[in-house]
Design an enzyme around this catalytic site. Structure first.
Site, PDB file in Angstrom:
ATOM      1  N   ARG A  32       0.806  -1.225   0.000  1.00  0.00           N
ATOM      2  CA  ARG A  32       0.000   0.000   0.000  1.00  0.00           C
ATOM      3  C   ARG A  32       0.834   1.269   0.000  1.00  0.00           C
ATOM      4  NH1 ARG A  32      -3.169  -2.762   3.772  1.00  0.00           N
ATOM      5  NH2 ARG A  32      -4.998  -3.698   2.810  1.00  0.00           N
ATOM      6  N   ARG A  51      -1.017  23.210 -14.369  1.00  0.00           N
ATOM      7  CA  ARG A  51      -0.154  22.114 -14.813  1.00  0.00           C
ATOM      8  C   ARG A  51      -0.321  21.801 -16.301  1.00  0.00           C
ATOM      9  NH1 ARG A  51       1.661  17.030 -11.129  1.00  0.00           N
ATOM     10  NH2 ARG A  51       2.907  16.016 -12.703  1.00  0.00           N
ATOM     11  N   ASN A  71       1.878  20.744 -21.029  1.00  0.00           N
ATOM     12  CA  ASN A  71       1.526  19.936 -22.207  1.00  0.00           C
ATOM     13  C   ASN A  71       1.758  20.671 -23.517  1.00  0.00           C
ATOM     14  OD1 ASN A  71       0.733  17.590 -20.917  1.00  0.00           O
ATOM     15  ND2 ASN A  71      -1.296  18.425 -20.487  1.00  0.00           N
ATOM     16  N   LYS A  76       4.045  11.790 -10.891  1.00  0.00           N
ATOM     17  CA  LYS A  76       3.269  10.854 -11.711  1.00  0.00           C
ATOM     18  C   LYS A  76       4.048   9.562 -11.889  1.00  0.00           C
ATOM     19  CE  LYS A  76       0.906  14.057 -14.827  1.00  0.00           C
ATOM     20  NZ  LYS A  76       0.785  14.341 -16.263  1.00  0.00           N
ATOM     21  N   GLU A 100      -3.132  18.434 -11.882  1.00  0.00           N
ATOM     22  CA  GLU A 100      -3.317  18.776 -13.283  1.00  0.00           C
ATOM     23  C   GLU A 100      -4.690  19.345 -13.604  1.00  0.00           C
ATOM     24  OE1 GLU A 100      -1.788  17.003 -17.468  1.00  0.00           O
ATOM     25  OE2 GLU A 100      -1.911  15.690 -15.741  1.00  0.00           O
ATOM     26  N   GLU A 147      12.295  19.241 -24.179  1.00  0.00           N
ATOM     27  CA  GLU A 147      11.476  19.565 -22.994  1.00  0.00           C
ATOM     28  C   GLU A 147      12.050  20.802 -22.279  1.00  0.00           C
ATOM     29  OE1 GLU A 147       8.609  18.048 -22.264  1.00  0.00           O
ATOM     30  OE2 GLU A 147       8.714  15.986 -23.035  1.00  0.00           O
ATOM     31  N   HIS A 179       2.494  18.883 -26.722  1.00  0.00           N
ATOM     32  CA  HIS A 179       2.189  17.476 -26.478  1.00  0.00           C
ATOM     33  C   HIS A 179       0.895  16.991 -27.127  1.00  0.00           C
ATOM     34  CE1 HIS A 179       5.465  17.735 -23.659  1.00  0.00           C
ATOM     35  NE2 HIS A 179       5.331  16.472 -23.306  1.00  0.00           N
ATOM     36  N   HIS A 188       1.678  13.935 -29.157  1.00  0.00           N
ATOM     37  CA  HIS A 188       1.157  12.593 -28.841  1.00  0.00           C
ATOM     38  C   HIS A 188       0.453  11.991 -30.057  1.00  0.00           C
ATOM     39  CE1 HIS A 188       1.001  13.497 -24.243  1.00  0.00           C
ATOM     40  NE2 HIS A 188       2.099  12.830 -24.553  1.00  0.00           N
ATOM     41  N   LYS A 200       9.286  23.466 -13.486  1.00  0.00           N
ATOM     42  CA  LYS A 200       8.337  22.357 -13.318  1.00  0.00           C
ATOM     43  C   LYS A 200       7.876  22.283 -11.863  1.00  0.00           C
ATOM     44  CE  LYS A 200       6.702  17.887 -14.303  1.00  0.00           C
ATOM     45  NZ  LYS A 200       6.761  16.583 -14.906  1.00  0.00           N
ATOM     46  N   HIS A 223      10.053  10.521 -27.727  1.00  0.00           N
ATOM     47  CA  HIS A 223       9.016  11.408 -27.194  1.00  0.00           C
ATOM     48  C   HIS A 223       9.415  12.891 -27.306  1.00  0.00           C
ATOM     49  CE1 HIS A 223       6.000  13.153 -24.606  1.00  0.00           C
ATOM     50  NE2 HIS A 223       6.966  13.661 -23.863  1.00  0.00           N
TER      51      HIS A 223
HETATM   52  N1  LIG Z   1       6.178  10.771 -14.799  1.00  0.00           N
HETATM   53  C1  LIG Z   1       6.219  11.817 -15.581  1.00  0.00           C
HETATM   54  O1  LIG Z   1       5.817  12.920 -15.214  1.00  0.00           O
HETATM   55  C2  LIG Z   1       6.800  11.679 -16.952  1.00  0.00           C
HETATM   56  C3  LIG Z   1       7.085  12.810 -17.705  1.00  0.00           C
HETATM   57  C4  LIG Z   1       7.682  12.647 -18.940  1.00  0.00           C
HETATM   58  C5  LIG Z   1       7.951  11.378 -19.419  1.00  0.00           C
HETATM   59  N2  LIG Z   1       7.647  10.297 -18.662  1.00  0.00           N
HETATM   60  C6  LIG Z   1       7.933   8.942 -19.150  1.00  0.00           C
HETATM   61  O2  LIG Z   1       9.332   8.789 -19.282  1.00  0.00           O
HETATM   62  C7  LIG Z   1       9.579   7.794 -20.262  1.00  0.00           C
HETATM   63  C8  LIG Z   1      10.677   8.270 -21.172  1.00  0.00           C
HETATM   64  O3  LIG Z   1      11.812   8.550 -20.382  1.00  0.00           O
HETATM   65  P1  LIG Z   1      13.289   8.401 -20.962  1.00  0.00           P
HETATM   66  O4  LIG Z   1      13.380   9.100 -22.255  1.00  0.00           O
HETATM   67  O5  LIG Z   1      14.209   8.753 -19.868  1.00  0.00           O
HETATM   68  O6  LIG Z   1      13.326   6.833 -21.346  1.00  0.00           O
HETATM   69  P2  LIG Z   1      14.149   5.600 -20.737  1.00  0.00           P
HETATM   70  O7  LIG Z   1      14.019   5.512 -19.287  1.00  0.00           O
HETATM   71  O8  LIG Z   1      13.728   4.428 -21.537  1.00  0.00           O
HETATM   72  O9  LIG Z   1      15.655   5.955 -21.114  1.00  0.00           O
HETATM   73  C9  LIG Z   1      16.036   6.027 -22.471  1.00  0.00           C
HETATM   74  C10 LIG Z   1      17.207   5.077 -22.761  1.00  0.00           C
HETATM   75  O10 LIG Z   1      18.393   5.631 -22.193  1.00  0.00           O
HETATM   76  C11 LIG Z   1      19.055   4.672 -21.389  1.00  0.00           C
HETATM   77  N3  LIG Z   1      19.736   5.416 -20.338  1.00  0.00           N
HETATM   78  C12 LIG Z   1      19.189   6.036 -19.268  1.00  0.00           C
HETATM   79  N4  LIG Z   1      20.113   6.724 -18.597  1.00  0.00           N
HETATM   80  C13 LIG Z   1      21.287   6.537 -19.235  1.00  0.00           C
HETATM   81  C14 LIG Z   1      22.610   7.013 -19.032  1.00  0.00           C
HETATM   82  N5  LIG Z   1      22.896   7.877 -18.058  1.00  0.00           N
HETATM   83  N6  LIG Z   1      23.561   6.594 -19.887  1.00  0.00           N
HETATM   84  C15 LIG Z   1      23.260   5.759 -20.928  1.00  0.00           C
HETATM   85  N7  LIG Z   1      22.041   5.301 -21.181  1.00  0.00           N
HETATM   86  C16 LIG Z   1      21.053   5.699 -20.349  1.00  0.00           C
HETATM   87  C17 LIG Z   1      17.983   3.737 -20.924  1.00  0.00           C
HETATM   88  O11 LIG Z   1      18.507   2.480 -20.605  1.00  0.00           O
HETATM   89  C18 LIG Z   1      17.070   3.685 -22.145  1.00  0.00           C
HETATM   90  O12 LIG Z   1      17.546   2.753 -23.057  1.00  0.00           O
HETATM   91  C19 LIG Z   1       8.275   7.536 -20.979  1.00  0.00           C
HETATM   92  O13 LIG Z   1       7.759   6.302 -20.568  1.00  0.00           O
HETATM   93  C20 LIG Z   1       7.384   8.657 -20.509  1.00  0.00           C
HETATM   94  O14 LIG Z   1       6.025   8.299 -20.463  1.00  0.00           O
HETATM   95  C21 LIG Z   1       7.088  10.417 -17.448  1.00  0.00           C
HETATM   96 ZN   LIG Z   2       6.917  15.295 -22.529  1.00  0.00          ZN
END
Ligand SMILES: NC(=O)c1ccc[n+]([C@@H]2O[C@H](COP(=O)([O-])OP(=O)(O)OC[C@H]3O[C@@H](n4cnc5c(N)ncnc54)[C@H](O)[C@@H]3O)[C@@H](O)[C@H]2O)c1
Ligand SMILES: [Zn+2]
Length: 375
Positions: free
Chosen positions: A131, A251, A255, A153, A247, A195, A258, A262, A237, A275
C-alpha cells in the site's frame, strides 16, 4: 520563484505537494557521491530496493552499490530490460514479486536509478507495494532530470495506450547529478533538450535566450550550462506542479507541444520519433496554429521555430498524414469531456489554454509543421 535556494555548489528546490510533505530536488554535479549521507538525511530506511534497467545498472550500478557498500545502509538491486517495452504491468508484477520474495517490508525505500521508464515503473512499485512505501528518484536521462522525476506521476502502459494505469506518488528526494548524463547517447540527450526548450517557451524568456545564445555549449554538455538548464527546468516544473498537483489548471501548460506531439507518436506507432522529438515537432505545430489564430506574432513564432530546429535535426516526417495525426488528438487521454485543450504560445515565455481551436486551422498547422521537418 519561491522555494529555490542557490548554494555555492548546486541548486536545491523544494516542491510543495498539497497533500503530503514537501520534497527536495537537488541538482548538483557529483551529488551521487554523497548518496549515503543524502539517503540517511532524506530517506532513512531499514532496507533499500534499487530498481534500475539493465543498461543503466550496467553503466552506473557498480558505482552506486560500492558507494553504499561501506555503509550501514542495506541495498539490493532489481533490474529489468531497458526500454519503453518494459513499462508494463508484467514488469511491475515481477518487481513486486521479487521484493516480496526478498522480504522487503513496509519500512523499505525504493530507489529509482534510470530514465523516465525506470522512474515511472519504480515509482508505481513504490506507490503500491504494501500500500505504498517511500521512494527516491535518481534520474539519469535529461528527459527524466528536467521532467519525469518531478511531479509525482508514476505508472505503466497498457496495450491500448500509454500511462493508463498509475498513481500519484511523491518521492522523498530527487537526486539529480548532471554527470550521470556523460554516458547518455546524443540522440537521447537532444530529445530531452526539447522539454527544456518547452520550459523556455511556456515560462522563461531567460532560459529561452540562454538556449539561443549558448547552443554549442548546451549541445556539448558544458557542465556550467548543463547545470543551469537542468536547474531552471526543475524550478519551473516544480513551481507549476506545486501550484497544481493534480493537473486541473496551471499544470496543463506543461503539455505545450504534447497534444499534436502525442498524435504524431501514436500515428507513427511510437517507432519513428523519441518522445522529446515528437514534442519538438508538436511545439512547431502549436506555434503555427497560434500564429494563424492571431495570438502569436510572426516574429516570435519564427524565433521559437528557429530555436527548435537549431536543436534538431528532427526525424524526417515525409509520408505522415496530417489529417490522421490531427484526428488522433480526440483520442488523447488529456481530452476532457470531448474538449481538446491546446496550449498555445502568446509570446516567448507565455502560453494560454485554448479550447477546441478551429479544426481547419489545426489541420493546416499540422500539415505545415510536417513540411517544415520534411525539408
Ligand atoms: N512521470 C512523468 O511525469 C513523466 C514525464 C515525462 C515522461 N515520462 C515517461 O518517461 C519515459 C521516457 O523517459 P526516458 O526518455 O528517460 O526513457 P528511458 O528511461 O527508456 O531511457 C532512455 C534510454 O536511455 C538509457 N539510459 C538512461 N540513462 C542513461 C545514461 N545515463 N547513460 C546511458 N544510457 C542511459 C535507458 O537504458 C534507455 O535505453 C516515458 O515512458 C514517458 O512516459 C514520465
Ligand atoms: Zn513530454
Amino acid at each position: 520563484m519561491s522555494g529555490a535556494v542557490e548554494q555555492e555548489a548546486g541548486t536545491t528546490v523544494s516542491v510543495a505537494t498539497g497533500l503530503g510533505p514537501d520534497y527536495t530536488v537537488i541538482v548538483e554535479p557529483g551529488a551521487l557521491d554523497r548518496l549515503p549521507v543524502l539517503l540517511s538525511e532524506f530517506a532513512p530506511a531499514h532496507r533499500y530496493a534499487l530498481i534500475s534497467d539493465d543498461t543503466v545498472f550496467g553503466l552506473h550500478g557498480d558505482r552506486v552499490m560500492s558507494l553504499l557498500a561501506g555503509t550501514a545502509l542495506q541495498v539490493e538491486p532489481f533490474t529489468f530490460p531497458a526500454g519503453e517495452a518494459s513499462k508494463t504491468r508484467d514488469t511491475w508484477a515481477e518487481l513486486t514479486d521479487r521484493m516480496l520474495e526478498a522480504r522487503f517490508g513496509r519500512d523499505s525505500v525504493v530507489i529509482a536509478l534510470g530514465g523516465g521508464v525506470t522512474g515511472d515503473v519504480a515509482g508505481f512499485v513504490a506507490a503500491s507495494y504494501m500500500r505504498g512505501v517511500s521512494f527516491v528518484q535518481i534520474p539519469t536521462t535529461l528527459l527524466a532530470q528536467v521532467d519525469a522525476s518531478v511531479g509525482g506521476k508514476t505508472g505503466v502502459n497498457l496495450a491500448t495506450g500509454k500511462n493508463l494505469v498509475g498513481a500519484f506518488h511523491q518521492p522523498l528526494l530527487v537526486l539529480i547529478d548532471p554527470q550521470t548524463l556523460e554516458t547518455l547517447p546524443p540522440k537521447q540527450y537532444r530529445a530531452g533538450l526539447f522539454e527544456v526548450i518547452k520550459h523556455g517557451i511556456i515560462w522563461s524568456p531567460e532560459l529561452f535566450e540562454l538556449l539561443e545564445t549558448r547552443r554549442d555549449a548546451v549541445i556539448g554538455r558544458k557542465p556550467d550550462v548543463l547545470e543551469r538548464i537542468i536547474a531552471d527546468s526543475v524550478r519551473i516544473k516544480a513551481h507549476v506542479v506545486s501550484q497544481d498537483e493534480r493537473e486541473s489548471g496551471l499544470r496543463r501548460i506543461l503539455n505545450y507541444g504534447h497534444t499534436l506531439g502525442h498524435g504524431l507518436e501514436a500515428e507513427t506507432g511510437y517507432q519513428r520519433l523519441l518522445h522529446g522529438e515528437a514534442v519538438g515537432w508538436g511545439m512547431i505545430a502549436a506555434g503555427r496554429l497560434a500564429e494563424s489564430m492571431g495570438m502569436f506574432s510572426s516574429r516570435d513564432r519564427e524565433r521559437a521555430e528557429q530555436l527548435i530546429l537549431a536543436y534538431g535535426p528532427l526525424p524526417d516526417l515525409s509520408g505522415v498524414n496530417a489529417g490522421a495525426v490531427a484526428a488522433r488528438i480526440h483520442g488523447d487521454k488529456k481530452t476532457i469531456g470531448g474538449k481538446v485543450h491546446f496550449i498555445l504560445p502568446t509570446g516567448i515565455g507565455k502560453v494560454e489554454v485554448t479550447i477546441n481551436p478551429p479544426g481547419d486551422q489545426v489541420l493546416a498547422a499540422t500539415q505545415a509543421a510536417i513540411e517544415v521537418v520534411a525539408q
